[in-house]
Design a protein around this motif. Structure first.
Motif, PDB file in Angstrom:
ATOM      1  N   GLN A 435      10.634  -5.042  -7.338  1.00  0.00           N
ATOM      2  CA  GLN A 435       9.513  -4.179  -6.982  1.00  0.00           C
ATOM      3  C   GLN A 435       8.199  -4.834  -7.396  1.00  0.00           C
ATOM      4  O   GLN A 435       8.091  -5.392  -8.485  1.00  0.00           O
ATOM      5  CB  GLN A 435       9.641  -2.805  -7.656  1.00  0.00           C
ATOM      6  N   TYR A 436       7.205  -4.761  -6.492  1.00  0.00           N
ATOM      7  CA  TYR A 436       5.860  -5.248  -6.778  1.00  0.00           C
ATOM      8  C   TYR A 436       4.979  -4.016  -7.002  1.00  0.00           C
ATOM      9  O   TYR A 436       4.975  -3.099  -6.179  1.00  0.00           O
ATOM     10  CB  TYR A 436       5.317  -6.058  -5.609  1.00  0.00           C
ATOM     11  N   ALA A 437       4.230  -3.998  -8.096  1.00  0.00           N
ATOM     12  CA  ALA A 437       3.501  -2.772  -8.429  1.00  0.00           C
ATOM     13  C   ALA A 437       2.253  -3.055  -9.255  1.00  0.00           C
ATOM     14  O   ALA A 437       2.069  -4.140  -9.822  1.00  0.00           O
ATOM     15  CB  ALA A 437       4.417  -1.798  -9.174  1.00  0.00           C
ATOM     16  N   ARG A 446       3.597   1.201  -6.433  1.00  0.00           N
ATOM     17  CA  ARG A 446       4.268   0.106  -5.730  1.00  0.00           C
ATOM     18  C   ARG A 446       3.481  -0.296  -4.486  1.00  0.00           C
ATOM     19  O   ARG A 446       2.995   0.559  -3.747  1.00  0.00           O
ATOM     20  CB  ARG A 446       5.682   0.514  -5.354  1.00  0.00           C
ATOM     21  N   PHE A 447       3.395  -1.602  -4.258  1.00  0.00           N
ATOM     22  CA  PHE A 447       2.753  -2.066  -3.027  1.00  0.00           C
ATOM     23  C   PHE A 447       3.662  -2.989  -2.220  1.00  0.00           C
ATOM     24  O   PHE A 447       3.206  -3.750  -1.377  1.00  0.00           O
ATOM     25  CB  PHE A 447       1.404  -2.744  -3.324  1.00  0.00           C
ATOM     26  N   ASP A 448       4.988  -2.930  -2.502  1.00  0.00           N
ATOM     27  CA  ASP A 448       5.924  -3.630  -1.625  1.00  0.00           C
ATOM     28  C   ASP A 448       6.287  -2.713  -0.465  1.00  0.00           C
ATOM     29  O   ASP A 448       6.029  -1.514  -0.496  1.00  0.00           O
ATOM     30  CB  ASP A 448       7.176  -4.079  -2.392  1.00  0.00           C
ATOM     31  N   SER A 449       6.887  -3.257   0.580  1.00  0.00           N
ATOM     32  CA  SER A 449       7.177  -2.462   1.777  1.00  0.00           C
ATOM     33  C   SER A 449       8.210  -3.183   2.614  1.00  0.00           C
ATOM     34  O   SER A 449       8.347  -4.418   2.547  1.00  0.00           O
ATOM     35  CB  SER A 449       5.892  -2.270   2.592  1.00  0.00           C
ATOM     36  N   ILE A 450       8.937  -2.416   3.425  1.00  0.00           N
ATOM     37  CA  ILE A 450       9.893  -3.021   4.355  1.00  0.00           C
ATOM     38  C   ILE A 450       9.169  -3.864   5.404  1.00  0.00           C
ATOM     39  O   ILE A 450       9.792  -4.677   6.095  1.00  0.00           O
ATOM     40  CB  ILE A 450      10.744  -1.945   5.066  1.00  0.00           C
ATOM     41  N   LEU A 451       7.857  -3.669   5.534  1.00  0.00           N
ATOM     42  CA  LEU A 451       7.083  -4.411   6.522  1.00  0.00           C
ATOM     43  C   LEU A 451       6.668  -5.790   6.017  1.00  0.00           C
ATOM     44  O   LEU A 451       6.098  -6.581   6.775  1.00  0.00           O
ATOM     45  CB  LEU A 451       5.817  -3.628   6.901  1.00  0.00           C
ATOM     46  N   ILE A 452       6.944  -6.092   4.742  1.00  0.00           N
ATOM     47  CA  ILE A 452       6.434  -7.322   4.141  1.00  0.00           C
ATOM     48  C   ILE A 452       7.583  -8.182   3.631  1.00  0.00           C
ATOM     49  O   ILE A 452       8.472  -7.706   2.917  1.00  0.00           O
ATOM     50  CB  ILE A 452       5.473  -7.010   2.967  1.00  0.00           C
ATOM     51  N   GLU A 453       7.546  -9.458   3.970  1.00  0.00           N
ATOM     52  CA  GLU A 453       8.524 -10.413   3.468  1.00  0.00           C
ATOM     53  C   GLU A 453       8.202 -10.783   2.016  1.00  0.00           C
ATOM     54  O   GLU A 453       7.059 -10.649   1.569  1.00  0.00           O
ATOM     55  CB  GLU A 453       8.515 -11.682   4.333  1.00  0.00           C
ATOM     56  N   LYS A 454       9.213 -11.292   1.286  1.00  0.00           N
ATOM     57  CA  LYS A 454       9.004 -11.660  -0.124  1.00  0.00           C
ATOM     58  C   LYS A 454       7.924 -12.731  -0.269  1.00  0.00           C
ATOM     59  O   LYS A 454       7.087 -12.674  -1.181  1.00  0.00           O
ATOM     60  CB  LYS A 454      10.319 -12.146  -0.742  1.00  0.00           C
ATOM     61  N   GLU A 455       7.909 -13.705   0.627  1.00  0.00           N
ATOM     62  CA  GLU A 455       6.902 -14.767   0.565  1.00  0.00           C
ATOM     63  C   GLU A 455       5.495 -14.180   0.702  1.00  0.00           C
ATOM     64  O   GLU A 455       4.563 -14.614   0.024  1.00  0.00           O
ATOM     65  CB  GLU A 455       7.160 -15.779   1.684  1.00  0.00           C
ATOM     66  N   GLU A 456       5.376 -13.164   1.564  1.00  0.00           N
ATOM     67  CA  GLU A 456       4.082 -12.509   1.742  1.00  0.00           C
ATOM     68  C   GLU A 456       3.712 -11.683   0.510  1.00  0.00           C
ATOM     69  O   GLU A 456       2.547 -11.640   0.110  1.00  0.00           O
ATOM     70  CB  GLU A 456       4.127 -11.620   2.990  1.00  0.00           C
ATOM     71  N   LEU A 461       0.345 -10.666  -4.257  1.00  0.00           N
ATOM     72  CA  LEU A 461       0.268 -10.514  -5.711  1.00  0.00           C
ATOM     73  C   LEU A 461      -0.717 -11.509  -6.321  1.00  0.00           C
ATOM     74  O   LEU A 461      -1.573 -11.155  -7.144  1.00  0.00           O
ATOM     75  CB  LEU A 461       1.660 -10.707  -6.323  1.00  0.00           C
ATOM     76  N   GLY A 462      -0.623 -12.761  -5.902  1.00  0.00           N
ATOM     77  CA  GLY A 462      -1.517 -13.783  -6.429  1.00  0.00           C
ATOM     78  C   GLY A 462      -2.973 -13.519  -6.089  1.00  0.00           C
ATOM     79  O   GLY A 462      -3.869 -13.713  -6.926  1.00  0.00           O
TER      80      GLY A 462
END
Length: 471
Positions: A435-437, A446-456, A461-462
């Motif tokens: 999880q990204y948060a 949280r700001f992760d989503s099924i619409l976003i790939e891990k690389e994105e 985050l950076g």
């Protein structure tokens, strides 16, 4: 001083009858008028192109009209009209708005009215509520000229804020007649002398205004201690209110309240008065010293669909839907498959067993049905939904949209951030998920989503960390 542009009784645009002059500044005049079409009192600000020495004045006037048209708050005059008329040797711009009945705080003080600490606090709370509305808009609206002249007390006691754009005060009562910064000497935060303004600048103007109400003297005339107004030597107020005022008028932006909302909560006793930026500042300082920000920054993925914008004041990620991609169809297939199983193997047998079995089977049917609805929602969201991550100098916002309608939003103040990063979550069956948060103490956004790939996600985050480090 600008010359008279209209006489009493003049009719403007075949609709507005001039009644009196409300005020005049270096480049514009404001008139009280009657709207003959609606039979109501209005205020008309008029700007003459012939008498405007710089195009910046026109730009600020148009900005004021645009801002007022977008606002809707009982403490702000309602926008009515904006137009211009051409004469032989001039073009005149008109901004028509609701006429606020009452007296400015400056007039009230000039009339000799002395306010108690409680009355001044009540005014502060009203203005802070208004500033919360303005500063929490996206993007935030910064008034830049909070002062007693621009705060009108209605007969009911309600305070209204006028003069958005401050056109009539760009040159009058400023310390540099040729510059185009906006503000009034004594009420203008130090950073505004360099042409910089933020939400914290409005808090300084509010604090200086409250000092005027308490002392009946211009803030520029009050005694200072180390380049800061000495609140306690010129007022007789409680230590708590004095401490609050001292923080509102701190010369350095970072030392003031981080937001109008926090200033309001502290004044109302809803938040600890010892609140500071220490947590957020220490967090960013730790990241800088450890090199974590440099490590976290990633190059923008070459094939990303994400629309990315970044300036010194704002960061925005617009994440569109997946569209007709394999993951979208997976959710659709799961939704149909689960519903087919529910319809084929559970619902037909719901009434063929005893009561206890029916209750148990009914519970299973409800859970399976919810799973089907969830998959159906994910299918629709992946197909046409979108996602927005925003951060400016004051706040961050995470928003979800479906059919162009916002279906959810989380937000907070940057000053409350205690961590931004990744968290590994282990489920009961031993599987781990990432999880990204953004954390604000115990609150997690949280700001992760099924619409976003891990690389994105790593790239986002950076960028968030780097943006914060440069504020």
């Amino acid at each position: 001083m600008i010359e008279e542009l209209h006489q009493i009784g003049d009719i403007v645009s075949d609709r507005y009858t001039i009644v009196s002059v409300l005020g005049r500044g270096g480049m514009a005049i404001t008139y009280a008028a009657t709207d003959r079409l609606r039979d109501r009192a209005v205020a008309i600000k008029v700007l003459s192109l012939r008498q405007a020495s710089q195009w910046k004045v026109i730009e600020l006037f148009e900005r004021e009209a645009k801002v007022l048209a977008s606002l809707n708050h009982p403490q702000i005059p309602k926008y009515i009209d904006y137009f211009y008329t051409d004469l032989e040797s001039d073009r005149r711009f008109y901004l028509v708005q609701e006429l606020i009945e009452g007296k400015s705080l400056n007039e009230i003080v000039q009339n000799g009215t002395r306010m108690t600490e409680g009355e001044v606090k009540e005014i502060a709370i009203q203005i802070l509520n208004l500033l919360c509305y303005l500063h929490e808009l996206s993007p935030p609206v910064v008034h830049r000229d909070i002062k007693p002249h621009n705060l009108i007390q209605r007969p009911t006691g309600a305070i209204a804020l006028v003069d958005f754009g401050a056109v009539q005060d760009i040159y009058r009562n400023t310390i540099a007649g040729g510059s185009t910064f906006v503000g009034t000497y004594g009420y203008m935060a130090p950073e505004q002398f360099q042409g910089q303004a933020s939400c914290a600048s409005d808090l300084y103007g509010l604090g200086a205004t409250l000092m005027f109400l308490l002392t009946h003297r211009s803030p520029s005339e009050l005694p200072q201690n180390r380049m800061k107004i000495d609140v306690r030597s010129c007022t007789e107020i409680s230590p708590e209110f004095a401490k609050w005022l001292e923080q509102a008028i701190e010369p350095t932006t970072e030392d003031r309240f981080p937001s109008a909302r926090i200033a309001l909560e502290i004044l109302e006793g809803k938040r600890n008065s010892t609140y500071s930026l220490a947590n957020a500042n220490n967090y960013i300082a730790t990241l800088k010293s450890s090199g974590e920000i440099a490590k976290a920054r990633k190059l923008k993925p070459l094939d990303t669909r994400i629309q990315f914008e970044r300036t010194s004041d704002r960061l925005t990620f617009k994440i569109p839907s997946l569209g007709y991609r394999p993951l979208t169809w997976v959710f659709g297939a799961f939704a149909l498959g689960i519903y087919w199983g529910l319809d084929k193997f559970i619902l037909p047998y719901l009434h063929t067993f005893g009561l206890l079995s029916q209750i148990a089977l009914g519970f299973v049917a409800v859970m399976v049905g919810l799973m089907s609805l969830m998959c159906a929602f994910l299918f629709v969201y992946a197909l046409i939904g979108n996602f927005l991550i925003e951060m400016d100098r004051q706040t961050f916002r995470i928003s979800w949209y479906l059919f162009g309608i916002r279906i959810g939003r989380e937000r907070g103040y940057n000053s409350e951030i205690t961590r931004i990063g990744i968290e590994e979550i282990e489920s009961g069956n031993g599987q781990k998920s990432t999880q990204y948060a953004i954390w604000r103490g115990a609150s997690k956004h949280r700001f992760d989503s099924i619409l976003i790939e891990k690389e994105e996600m790593d790239w986002i985050l950076g960028e968030l960390l780097d943006f914060l480090s440069h504020l």
